[in-house]
Design an enzyme around this catalytic site. Structure first.
Site, PDB file in Angstrom:
ATOM      1  N   ASN A 134      41.196  38.175  35.491  1.00 26.79           N
ATOM      2  CA  ASN A 134      40.651  38.729  36.739  1.00 26.79           C
ATOM      3  C   ASN A 134      39.160  38.428  36.936  1.00 26.79           C
ATOM      4  OD1 ASN A 134      40.179  40.616  34.580  1.00 26.79           O
ATOM      5  ND2 ASN A 134      39.596  42.130  36.124  1.00 26.79           N
ATOM      6  N   HIS A 158      42.254  32.284  26.061  1.00 26.97           N
ATOM      7  CA  HIS A 158      42.167  32.773  27.434  1.00 26.97           C
ATOM      8  C   HIS A 158      43.548  32.987  28.035  1.00 26.97           C
ATOM      9  CE1 HIS A 158      39.889  33.945  30.842  1.00 26.97           C
ATOM     10  NE2 HIS A 158      38.756  33.484  30.326  1.00 26.97           N
ATOM     11  N   GLY A 209      42.752  43.827  28.721  1.00 24.45           N
ATOM     12  CA  GLY A 209      44.065  43.655  29.331  1.00 24.45           C
ATOM     13  C   GLY A 209      44.771  44.992  29.493  1.00 24.45           C
ATOM     14  N   GLU A 231      39.438  46.933  25.890  1.00 16.76           N
ATOM     15  CA  GLU A 231      39.225  47.450  27.244  1.00 16.76           C
ATOM     16  C   GLU A 231      40.543  47.292  27.985  1.00 16.76           C
ATOM     17  OE1 GLU A 231      37.377  46.450  31.505  1.00 16.76           O
ATOM     18  OE2 GLU A 231      36.140  45.771  29.829  1.00 16.76           O
ATOM     19  N   LEU A 232      41.180  48.422  28.260  1.00 18.92           N
ATOM     20  CA  LEU A 232      42.552  48.394  28.760  1.00 18.92           C
ATOM     21  C   LEU A 232      42.613  48.882  30.205  1.00 18.92           C
ATOM     22  CD1 LEU A 232      44.103  49.733  25.428  1.00 18.92           C
ATOM     23  CD2 LEU A 232      43.637  47.358  26.103  1.00 18.92           C
ATOM     24  N   CYS A 265      38.457  45.450  36.823  1.00 20.53           N
ATOM     25  CA  CYS A 265      38.619  46.431  35.749  1.00 20.53           C
ATOM     26  C   CYS A 265      38.074  47.787  36.166  1.00 20.53           C
ATOM     27  CB  CYS A 265      37.905  45.954  34.488  1.00 20.53           C
ATOM     28  SG  CYS A 265      38.506  44.381  33.835  1.00 20.53           S
TER      29      CYS A 265
END
Length: 462
Positions: A134, A158, A209, A231-232, A265
């Protein structure tokens, strides 16, 4: 036949890029190169490391015209926004600048005659970065730059949706003459990634993700004692108080909700507005949202491109349909060419009459839809903002800084914003709570997460 990864463009459904998966032998060799190169790199002065990182940055900036078009084809962001150059440059320069101070040995707080005592920060070794599609440059650079500056080697895996981003990083580092093996871009599938994590040869992994992906990462790494930064998911709220500068709040929350087709995010997914200004806010929010131009991201007039994949758009459609069945009202209903089930194209949507029994207010959608609720007071706003399994950011819109800080103390979140949203300040740690994950990047704290403490307790000879 060699297995490949295919990148399907959201613009027209064509295969924009295809790359072969790395073989197990290739992956093993890459790890060995990384470990060998890291030993010498750890002995390289921090200032010298910084020169390589800044040279990489200049090379990456020089590719920006091509990168902008590639991003449109890979994940649908309109070319008019110019890619991610500004943020990449700000974060890289800042993290290079503070590295010396952040990694400097810290003397013991209570000096003792005859002793030299201090804590040093040592690199972890080999860092694996698993980056999302993103914000493919920004999310990757958050760990790549401080990881290397801290003396680690970095391997980048990636997302399949943004295959070419890893190649751009590799080309920039190669042109900057970074010593071989210190940065390597590898194309791997999930099974290969999990195998690598479980091998015990990776010292730290940073993953951005889904929550499910984060759980898979932790499971794969179990028993290796490697450090894990995650980081979810997110369901970031905004709270608009009666004294907010209304035009400013409307403009920035609309942008925070719909920029990048809502695929942010820390994008705004739910808004709570004090009852005294609810109608004024909603009217302004709807009017501004109707001004979006949805279409091909290659067109300079487009302000909202397609979502990266059709299934992401279908999730937004499902949330909207459920909310309408339960009594919500949709205010935009924009007619968009190609907007149908199975298509990544859809327009922004604003819902009122929503509540926390609706998935649109509880479950991450990562798309261009937002629900707006009326609240009586700060207590109700805080209760609703905390009624979420996630906690990345929360924004408060008011002219009273003390009140914003007091409300922020009560919110379960990683970052509290006042009068802004959807932004990473590299001087502040980027982190989350609850199902949003653990660990942190940026700032001096980011360096702490990419190093291990080592104590020196040196007694002079008697």
């Amino acid at each position: 036949m060699t297995e490949t990864v295919k990148l399907k463009s959201p613009i027209d459904g064509s295969i924009y890029a295809e790359r072969p998966l790395a073989s197990d032998a290739t992956i093993n060799a890459a790890v060995e190169r990384a470990r060998a190169a890291q030993v010498e790199w750890a002995a390289t002065p921090i200032a010298e490391r910084g020169k390589y990182l800044l040279a990489m940055l200049e090379e990456l900036i020089g590719m920006n015209d091509e990168i902008v078009t590639e991003l449109a084809w890979q994940m649908g962001r309109p070319v008019r926004f110019g890619g991610e150059k500004g943020g990449v440059e700000e974060r890289t320069r800042f993290m290079v600048e503070i590295a010396g101070a952040a990694l400097k040995p810290v003397p013991a707080s209570n000096p003792k005659d005859g002793f030299r005592r201090y804590i040093k920060r040592d690199p972890l070794g080999v860092v694996l970065v698993i980056a999302p599609w993103n914000y493919p440059y920004l999310t990757a650079v958050n760990t790549i730059v401080p990881g290397l500056m801290a003396g680690n080697a970095v391997i980048l895996k990636h997302a399949a949706q943004t295959l070419l981003v890893g190649e751009r990083f590799q080309a920039a580092f190669d042109k900057a003459a970074l010593p071989k093996g210190l940065f390597q871009n590898i194309v791997m599938n999930h099974a290969q990634t999990e195998k690598l994590l479980g091998s015990g040869r990776i010292d730290h992994v940073n993953f951005t993700g889904s929550v499910a992906g984060g759980r898979a990462i932790e499971k794969a790494a179990a028993g290796t004692f490697m450090t894990v930064s995650l980081e979810l998911g997110g369901k970031d709220p905004a709270y608009v108080l009666p004294d907010a500068k209304m035009d400013h709040a409307v403009a920035n929350i609309v942008d925070g909700a719909f920029y990048n087709s809502g695929q942010c995010c820390c994008g705004i997914e739910r808004v709570y507005v004090h009852e005294k200004v609810y109608d004024e806010f909603v009217d302004g929010f709807i009017d501004l949202t109707k001004q979006y131009v949805v279409g091909s991201p290659l067109d300079q007039a487009t302000t909202m491109g397609p979502m990266a994949q059709s299934r992401f758009a279908d999730l937004v459609r499902e949330q909207k349909a459920e909310a309408l069945r339960k009594g919500a009202t949709a205010h935009i209903g924009m007619k968009v060419e190609g907007d149908r089930a199975g298509s990544p194209y859809l327009g922004p949507e604003v819902l009122t009459g929503v509540n926390h029994q609706m998935s649109v207010m509880r479950e991450e959608n990562f798309g261009p839809i937002v629900g707006i609720m009326k609240v009586r007071d700060d207590d109700e706003a805080v209760q609703l903002m905390n009624d979420s399994p996630y906690g990345l950011t929360a924004s408060i819109w008011t002219t009273d800084t003390d009140r914003a800080a007091a409300i922020g103390d009560r919110i379960e979140t990683g970052t509290v914003f006042m009068n802004r949203c959807d932004y990473i300040d590299p001087a502040l740690v980027w982190t989350g709570v609850k199902d949003t994950g653990k660990g942190g990047s940026m700032s001096a704290v980011g360096y702490e997460n990419l190093t291990r403490p080592k104590s020196f307790h040196l007694r002079e000879a008697i």
